[in-house]
Design an enzyme around this catalytic site. Structure first.
Site, PDB file in Angstrom:
ATOM      1  N   ARG A 149      15.703 -18.517  42.424  1.00 44.08           N
ATOM      2  CA  ARG A 149      16.714 -17.461  42.434  1.00 44.08           C
ATOM      3  C   ARG A 149      17.477 -17.460  41.112  1.00 44.08           C
ATOM      4  O   ARG A 149      18.018 -18.477  40.689  1.00 44.08           O
ATOM      5  CB  ARG A 149      17.699 -17.636  43.577  1.00 44.08           C
ATOM      6  CG  ARG A 149      18.691 -16.470  43.605  1.00 44.08           C
ATOM      7  CD  ARG A 149      19.267 -16.238  44.939  1.00 44.08           C
ATOM      8  NE  ARG A 149      20.004 -14.987  44.950  1.00 44.08           N
ATOM      9  CZ  ARG A 149      20.810 -14.618  45.901  1.00 44.08           C
ATOM     10  NH1 ARG A 149      20.970 -15.398  46.953  1.00 44.08           N
ATOM     11  NH2 ARG A 149      21.443 -13.482  45.844  1.00 44.08           N
ATOM     12  N   ASP A 152      17.540 -16.826  49.510  1.00 40.29           N
ATOM     13  CA  ASP A 152      18.943 -16.464  49.688  1.00 40.29           C
ATOM     14  C   ASP A 152      19.481 -17.333  50.817  1.00 40.29           C
ATOM     15  O   ASP A 152      18.896 -17.372  51.900  1.00 40.29           O
ATOM     16  CB  ASP A 152      19.060 -14.983  50.061  1.00 40.29           C
ATOM     17  CG  ASP A 152      20.502 -14.521  50.217  1.00 40.29           C
ATOM     18  OD1 ASP A 152      21.394 -15.095  49.550  1.00 40.29           O
ATOM     19  OD2 ASP A 152      20.742 -13.579  50.991  1.00 40.29           O
TER      20      ASP A 152
END
Length: 181
Positions: free
Chosen positions: A87, A101
């Site tokens: 990420r 996430d």
């Protein structure tokens, strides 16, 4: 100990790791940090908000952290886990594709509302992809009031005609299981 509820999602591969692999590895990381973690099943859901992207794989983790752990320090740890699995917030579109996430849905009884942290998560009750796995892991805990509130929210979402997220449990042969050592 503080009870922590996390929502995890992935819809993008990273370094030859599929979204399911990434969730499994992230759960391994979290297992080393949380006390008595419980993991939901993995659910495949259509993307919400930005719909022109691959489906997401979502799940929740319920566990405990020490009473003296600061939520911002915990968030820093979570951000490090997200970065480890690809990420890069500086290169992503809000609500777009991401390799990992991790959202803090609940952090004990604490409440935060600033630019870094919003807890309880402000959109939890509009997200079937969080409510369904959260209810699953909360069945294993004494959090009946929270679970019942989430069930009410889920039922309200089901009554709406404009639901844009369809929840399907991932076929049993690919449901991930984790064991804390």
């Amino acid at each position: 100990m503080k009870r922590v509820l996390l929502g995890l999602g992935s819809n993008k591969s990273y370094k030859d790791n599929s979204p399911l692999d990434i969730l499994r590895y992230a759960c391994g990381e979290l297992s080393g940090y949380l006390v008595k973690p419980s993991f939901s099943s993995v659910y495949k859901t259509r993307a919400m908000y930005v719909e022109d992207q691959d489906d997401f794989y979502n799940m929740c983790v319920l566990g405990f952290v020490a009473d003296d752990l600061n939520a911002y320090d915990f968030l820093k740890y979570i951000n490090e886990v997200e970065a480890k699995y690809g990420r890069d917030r500086s290169k992503e579109i809000r609500f777009g594709s991401r390799s990992l996430d991790i959202d803090i849905e609940l952090f004990g009884e604490e409440k935060f509302n600033d630019s870094l942290l919003q807890v309880p998560h402000p959109r939890i009750c509009e997200r079937m992809f969080v409510l369904v796995p959260a209810i699953e892991v909360l069945k294993k805990s004494a959090d009946k009031i929270i679970r019942d509130n989430y069930i009410k929210s889920l039922n309200l979402l089901k009554e709406k005609e404009d639901i844009n997220t369809i929840i399907k449990i991932v076929p049993q042969q690919v449901v991930l299981k984790w064991n804390r050592k």
